[in-house]
Design a protein around this motif. Structure first.
Motif, mmCIF file in Angstrom:
data_model
loop_
_atom_site.group_PDB
_atom_site.id
_atom_site.type_symbol
_atom_site.label_atom_id
_atom_site.label_comp_id
_atom_site.label_asym_id
_atom_site.label_seq_id
_atom_site.Cartn_x
_atom_site.Cartn_y
_atom_site.Cartn_z
ATOM 1 N N PRO A 172 0.807 -1.225 0.000
ATOM 2 C CA PRO A 172 0.000 0.000 0.000
ATOM 3 C C PRO A 172 0.840 1.275 0.000
ATOM 4 C CG PRO A 172 -0.043 -1.053 2.138
ATOM 5 C CD PRO A 172 0.673 -2.000 1.234
ATOM 6 N N VAL A 174 2.619 2.175 -2.326
ATOM 7 C CA VAL A 174 2.716 2.655 -3.703
ATOM 8 C C VAL A 174 1.555 3.593 -4.016
ATOM 9 C CG1 VAL A 174 1.337 0.927 -4.925
ATOM 10 C CG2 VAL A 174 3.401 1.835 -5.983
ATOM 11 N N GLU A 175 1.808 4.503 -4.960
ATOM 12 C CA GLU A 175 0.738 5.368 -5.445
ATOM 13 C C GLU A 175 0.312 4.869 -6.821
ATOM 14 O OE1 GLU A 175 0.420 10.026 -5.227
ATOM 15 O OE2 GLU A 175 1.529 9.415 -7.002
ATOM 16 N N VAL A 176 -0.995 4.806 -6.998
ATOM 17 C CA VAL A 176 -1.525 4.284 -8.257
ATOM 18 C C VAL A 176 -2.054 5.434 -9.102
ATOM 19 C CG1 VAL A 176 -3.342 2.857 -9.272
ATOM 20 C CG2 VAL A 176 -2.141 2.078 -7.225
ATOM 21 N N VAL A 177 -1.702 5.431 -10.377
ATOM 22 C CA VAL A 177 -2.304 6.400 -11.303
ATOM 23 C C VAL A 177 -3.079 5.624 -12.363
ATOM 24 C CG1 VAL A 177 -1.930 8.265 -12.935
ATOM 25 C CG2 VAL A 177 -0.445 8.046 -10.929
ATOM 26 N N LEU A 178 -4.378 5.828 -12.367
ATOM 27 C CA LEU A 178 -5.221 5.120 -13.326
ATOM 28 C C LEU A 178 -5.289 5.903 -14.625
ATOM 29 C CD1 LEU A 178 -8.268 4.324 -11.029
ATOM 30 C CD2 LEU A 178 -6.313 2.865 -11.549
ATOM 31 N N LEU A 202 3.093 12.350 -18.249
ATOM 32 C CA LEU A 202 2.423 13.221 -17.280
ATOM 33 C C LEU A 202 2.564 12.706 -15.853
ATOM 34 C CD1 LEU A 202 -0.851 13.989 -19.259
ATOM 35 C CD2 LEU A 202 1.161 15.454 -18.990
ATOM 36 N N GLU B 66 -1.853 3.400 3.401
ATOM 37 C CA GLU B 66 -3.090 3.168 2.652
ATOM 38 C C GLU B 66 -2.850 3.552 1.207
ATOM 39 O OE1 GLU B 66 -6.668 4.796 4.153
ATOM 40 O OE2 GLU B 66 -6.320 4.051 6.176
ATOM 41 N N LEU B 67 -3.330 2.712 0.327
ATOM 42 C CA LEU B 67 -3.096 2.910 -1.100
ATOM 43 C C LEU B 67 -3.658 4.264 -1.542
ATOM 44 C CD1 LEU B 67 -1.919 1.189 -3.415
ATOM 45 C CD2 LEU B 67 -4.246 0.564 -4.000
ATOM 46 N N LYS B 68 -2.804 5.060 -2.195
ATOM 47 C CA LYS B 68 -3.270 6.342 -2.744
ATOM 48 C C LYS B 68 -3.540 6.153 -4.236
ATOM 49 C CE LYS B 68 0.109 9.040 -1.156
ATOM 50 N NZ LYS B 68 0.647 8.332 0.010
ATOM 51 N N ILE B 69 -4.712 6.593 -4.660
ATOM 52 C CA ILE B 69 -5.089 6.381 -6.059
ATOM 53 C C ILE B 69 -5.373 7.722 -6.721
ATOM 54 C CG2 ILE B 69 -6.740 5.253 -7.588
ATOM 55 C CD1 ILE B 69 -7.239 3.249 -5.318
ATOM 56 N N LYS B 70 -4.768 7.905 -7.896
ATOM 57 C CA LYS B 70 -5.044 9.098 -8.694
ATOM 58 C C LYS B 70 -5.515 8.666 -10.066
ATOM 59 C CE LYS B 70 -1.988 12.220 -6.308
ATOM 60 N NZ LYS B 70 -0.760 12.964 -6.283
ATOM 61 N N LYS B 71 -6.130 9.598 -10.753
ATOM 62 C CA LYS B 71 -6.644 9.278 -12.077
ATOM 63 C C LYS B 71 -6.120 10.294 -13.069
ATOM 64 C CE LYS B 71 -10.974 9.875 -13.183
ATOM 65 N NZ LYS B 71 -12.441 9.759 -13.115
ATOM 66 N N LEU B 72 -5.678 9.782 -14.209
ATOM 67 C CA LEU B 72 -5.222 10.659 -15.277
ATOM 68 C C LEU B 72 -6.459 11.236 -15.949
ATOM 69 C CD1 LEU B 72 -2.405 11.323 -16.349
ATOM 70 C CD2 LEU B 72 -2.707 9.505 -18.023
ATOM 71 N N GLY B 74 -7.286 14.089 -18.667
ATOM 72 C CA GLY B 74 -6.732 15.079 -19.580
ATOM 73 C C GLY B 74 -5.246 15.212 -19.309
ATOM 74 N N GLU B 75 -4.829 16.421 -18.937
ATOM 75 C CA GLU B 75 -3.408 16.675 -18.704
ATOM 76 C C GLU B 75 -3.055 16.640 -17.226
ATOM 77 O OE1 GLU B 75 -0.953 18.370 -21.346
ATOM 78 O OE2 GLU B 75 -2.090 16.780 -22.300
ATOM 79 N N LEU B 77 -3.606 15.121 -12.961
ATOM 80 C CA LEU B 77 -3.843 13.966 -12.104
ATOM 81 C C LEU B 77 -4.867 14.341 -11.045
ATOM 82 C CD1 LEU B 77 -0.253 12.554 -11.450
ATOM 83 C CD2 LEU B 77 -1.996 11.728 -13.012
ATOM 84 N N GLY B 83 -12.395 4.194 -1.958
ATOM 85 C CA GLY B 83 -13.736 3.597 -2.087
ATOM 86 C C GLY B 83 -14.481 4.062 -3.323
ATOM 87 N N GLU B 85 -12.875 4.304 -6.405
ATOM 88 C CA GLU B 85 -12.108 4.004 -7.602
ATOM 89 C C GLU B 85 -12.926 3.081 -8.494
ATOM 90 O OE1 GLU B 85 -11.232 0.998 -4.511
ATOM 91 O OE2 GLU B 85 -11.162 3.155 -4.534
#
Lengths: 409, 85
Positions: A172, A174-178, A202, B66-72, B74-75, B77, B83, B85
């Protein structure tokens, strides 16, 4: 009729239906071509009775072919066709003697068009392979502890949840980029190519996972796209593929730096396991403790050694040595004293004897007396006394008093 | 060899500010330097204390992360709340 038959050769006896049918069957079964055929057509009259065997008719606009697939072959198929499906069926042609019908004994079917897709797959694979895109030396190492992982997949698929759960459990940190994309259909390849590019430039992840859950070969087709394959090869970030099931191989898998059999496995291959990390940490901590204990005991030993050397040169030691010296002197002194006393005593005895010889007592013993006045003064001359004066006379064994009754010189 | 000679505590960043990778790398450096060189007692003790703090920090990070999640998008993040995702 008198006319004799012109040909009286023995007329062959009539075939029985069974014999003829068996003969035809043998003819068909001895034809190699008919024993290994692919037939394409549309499914109709599909039925699957309790026996588990499949019965259907394959037809096209101008003909139809009865087909049967035995239960044991049915169990090996990856999908079940329905009436109206266009499929390709493999099998052998023979005759069902009881019904007098020739039919296809099927052992394999696949969606129609799959054969063409497969040819395309082989062509593209051979081409990219020849270009060296699959070469082992092209494969980049997957970082052991990624800080950021890019994921190219469908935002709605179960594959994404499987991967996120796996990452939560294992690593956990790690950072995830979707990078959400379609993973099937005409739009999918272009979206996947764009997602790979955008992620790399990016988000700068340490590794990219490209994944999709299981599906038919058409469903997975986006991952056999030449553009996708070239985008993976061109990616500045290592790519792990996890497409379909364990048995599915796509062109993307061959180009990727690492191929995982499933999306979950891809997430596993991209990350260390937290449990293993804890073990590594414990091992490092042990080494640290051992090193410091060793350093401490080494210092302690050196300190002890110094202490020993100091003690050997301490004033206490000197005092002890001196004290011993003093004891020795004392012993010698005592011996000397003893000797001296003994010597003195014997000298004393000699002197005593000598003195005795000179002593008045011995003179008294020879008959002389000592006369003293009352003051104790020894009378040596007549003039010291007067008539009637009391005097004391000491002889060898005592004394007695006398009075002077006369005097003369 | 350690990239930097161990210095006084004030020159080192606060252990709790370090990422897992940074903390682990420093811990490995400390162990290696203890293994490869004989250091004065005060330095050994300082390294030992620092190493223990790093170990605890790493273990804490492993336990609490805790897992950090970002989303791409456009240009840019975008953060994806847990919860969603």
């Amino acid at each position: 009729m008198s006319q004799m038959p012109l040909f009286s050769s023995p007329k062959p006896t009539s075939w029985t239906v069974a014999d003829l049918t068996r003969y035809l069957r043998e003819v068909l079964e001895s034809d190699e071509l008919l024993q290994d055929v692919w037939v394409v057509g549309e499914v109709s009259n599909f039925s699957r009775p309790a026996s588990g065997h499949l019965y259907f008719t394959l037809k096209d606009s101008s003909a139809s072919l009865r087909c049967v697939m035995w239960r044991n072959a049915v169990l090996r198929q990856s999908f079940t066709p329905h009436d109206g499906d266009a499929i390709e069926v493999h099998g052998s042609i023979s005759i069902y003697e009881l019904g007098g019908q020739y039919q296809l004994y099927a052992d394999l079917f696949r969606p129609a068009g799959e054969g063409a897709l497969y040819q395309e797959f082989l062509r593209l694979k051979a081409m990219l392979d020849a270009e060296g895109l699959f070469a082992p030396e092209r494969k980049r190492a997957i970082p052991a502890r990624p800080k950021r992982i890019g994921i190219v997949t469908s935002p709605t698929g179960a594959a994404l949840q499987d991967m996120l759960n796996t990452l939560r459990r294992r690593y956990p940190l790690v950072e995830v980029v979707l990078a959400p994309t379609q993973v099937q259909g005409e739009e999918a390849p272009a979206q996947i190519i764009a997602a790979l590019h955008d992620l790399a430039f990016l988000a700068h992840p340490d590794v990219i996972i490209m994944a999709r859950g299981g599906g038919s070969i058409e469903d997975l087709w986006a991952f056999n796209d030449e553009g996708v394959a070239r985008a993976i090869a061109a990616s500045p970030i290592p790519v792990i593929t996890g497409v379909g099931h364990e048995t599915d191989f796509t062109i993307a898998d061959f180009v990727a730096d690492l191929r995982a059999p499933t999306p979950t496995a891809a997430a596993e291959l991209a990350t260390p396991n937290r449990a293993d990390l804890r073990l590594d940490l414990a091992e490092l901590s042990d080494r640290l403790n051992r090193l410091c204990q060793a350093a401490a005991s080494e210092l302690r030993w050196a300190l002890k050694e110094l202490k020993n050397r100091l003690e050997r040169n301490s004033p206490l030691n000197l005092v002890q040595t001196e004290s011993q010296h003093i004891d020795e002197l004392e012993r010698r002194l005592n011996a000397l004293m003893l000797h001296y006393f003994q010597l003195s005593r014997s000298q004393l005895t000699g002197l005593n004897q000598h003195m005795s010889a000179l002593s008045p007592v011995s003179v008294l013993e020879r008959g002389y007396a000592i006369v003293t006045n009352q003051a104790g003064k020894t009378i040596l001359q007549v003039a010291q006394v007067s008539a009637g004066q009391p005097l004391n006379v000491q002889v060898s064994d005592g004394d007695f008093g006398v009075h002077v009754d006369r005097k003369s010189t | 060899m350690p990239p930097a000679k161990p210095k006084t505590k004030t020159e080192l960043p606060d252990v709790n500010e370090l990422s897992y990778e940074q903390a682990l790398a420093e811990l490995e450096t400390i162990v290696t330097s203890l293994e490869s060189a004989r250091l004065p007692l005060n330095e050994t003790m300082a390294l030992y204390e620092r190493g223990q703090a790093l170990t605890r920090h790493c273990a804490d990070l492993l336990d609490k992360a805790e897992l950090k999640i970002k989303k791409l998008s456009g240009e840019s993040l975008e953060d994806v709340p847990s919860g969603q995702e």
